[in-house]
Design an enzyme around this catalytic site. Structure first.
Site, short mmCIF file in Angstrom:
data_model
loop_
_atom_site.label_atom_id
_atom_site.label_comp_id
_atom_site.label_asym_id
_atom_site.label_seq_id
_atom_site.Cartn_x
_atom_site.Cartn_y
_atom_site.Cartn_z
N HIS A 107 0.87 -1.19 0.00
CA HIS A 107 0.00 0.00 0.00
C HIS A 107 0.91 1.24 0.00
O HIS A 107 1.93 1.26 0.68
CB HIS A 107 -0.91 0.00 1.23
CG HIS A 107 -2.01 1.02 1.13
ND1 HIS A 107 -1.78 2.37 1.31
CD2 HIS A 107 -3.33 0.90 0.83
CE1 HIS A 107 -2.93 3.03 1.14
NE2 HIS A 107 -3.87 2.16 0.83
N GLU A 167 -3.79 1.44 -7.55
CA GLU A 167 -4.23 2.57 -6.73
C GLU A 167 -3.37 3.79 -7.06
O GLU A 167 -2.26 3.93 -6.50
CB GLU A 167 -4.06 2.24 -5.24
CG GLU A 167 -4.91 1.11 -4.75
CD GLU A 167 -5.30 1.31 -3.30
OE1 GLU A 167 -6.50 1.32 -3.03
OE2 GLU A 167 -4.42 1.51 -2.44
C1 PEP Z 1 -6.95 2.94 0.18
O1 PEP Z 1 -6.67 3.22 1.32
O2 PEP Z 1 -6.43 1.97 -0.36
C2 PEP Z 1 -7.93 3.76 -0.53
C3 PEP Z 1 -8.20 3.47 -1.77
O3 PEP Z 1 -8.50 4.79 0.18
P1 PEP Z 1 -9.75 5.69 -0.30
O4 PEP Z 1 -10.81 4.78 -0.78
O5 PEP Z 1 -10.13 6.44 0.92
O6 PEP Z 1 -9.24 6.57 -1.40
#
Ligand code: PEP
Length: 257
Positions: free
Chosen positions: A96, A168
């Site tokens: 992450h 992400e």
């Molecule tokens: C995450 O923490 O992986 C994330 C995607 O957070 P958010 O949905 O708050 O953007």
């Protein structure tokens, strides 16, 4: 294609022990009323893992951790090893961006943790993504390829099939800013192409790829139906049971089997 979509809730460090139990119970109550063809995992902080894993027994919900240490045992103050959590979790997030930034986890370290989890039968959810600066410098593809290649070169076919990859974009996490579905579609394609080049097209189709970053119930559909993601990794919205439930419901609705 026999894959089930995945919805993962990353609770980060947001909930007290009591609130974590309450959020879980509220979500479970809603889930009991419906049957979705979706794998749903919630990832509480370490102190709540045991209690929530107990509550999750005989429910449709599964439990994940948010990170692990790369060693299995030793003098690592403040860390948690895979052996210490393996009785409670079936998933674990690795790489992450918040961990990569804080603990300086390299791509090699992320690959190492991924392999360690797989040897313990835990499904790794490996996060990749570019920063805002890299995006502006048009470095997105280069950065992602580096992260993808490092991961897939460390895994064999069977291991990769058991691994979930979450795209992400770092600039989209917790910001309310999101890529459009075409951009995410291109990244899904990039990952599948790379897997196909190293292994084959069949494996590339079967590996589950998620999108994460400011996902809400009203925007999730575009990433599933439009971008072809096999699910989502949800941060902020996952600590609100009703919102998270709506996301699960929309993923189920939009996922083409
Ligand atoms: C995450 O923490 O992986 C994330 C995607 O957070 P958010 O949905 O708050 O953007």
């Amino acid at each position: 294609m026999d894959k089930r979509p995945v919805v993962v809730g990353n609770w980060k460090m947001e909930l007290s022990h009591k609130s974590a139990l309450e959020v879980f119970s509220a979500l479970e109550k809603m889930m009991k009323e419906k049957e979705f063809e979706v794998d749903v995992a919630v990832c509480p902080s370490f102190p709540a893992l045991h209690a929530i894993a107990d509550l999750a027994k005989h429910t449709s919900l599964t439990i994940g951790a948010q990170n692990i240490h790369e060693e299995d045992r030793g003098a690592y103050t403040g860390s948690v090893s895979v052996s210490q959590i393996k009785d409670f979790v079936s998933w674990c997030i690795v790489g992450h961006s918040e961990v990569r930034q804080r603990e300086h986890d390299s791509d090699e370290m992320v690959a190492m943790k991924t392999r360690l989890l797989l040897t313990h039968g835990i499904t790794p959810i490996v996060c990749i993504g570019e920063t805002q600066e890299q995006r502006f410098d048009e470095q997105t593809t280069r950065v992602l390829l580096q992260q993808i290649d490092s991961l897939i070169s460390a895994l064999d076919r069977v291991s990769l099939l058991k691994t979930v990859i979450a795209y992400e974009p770092i600039w989209a996490i917790g910001t309310g800013e999101m890529p459009d579905s075409n951009e995410v579609y291109e990244v899904m394609l990039l990952i599948r192409k790379r897997i196909s080049q190293k292994f084959d097209g069949d494996l590339a189709d079967r590996v589950r790829l998620l999108y994460g970053g400011s996902v809400k119930s009203d925007n999730v559909g575009q990433y599933i139906a439009g971008a072809g993601a096999d699910g989502v990794l949800v941060g902020g919205a996952s600590i609100h049971p009703r919102d998270f439930f709506e996301i699960i419901s929309n993923v189920s609705k939009h996922y083409a089997r």
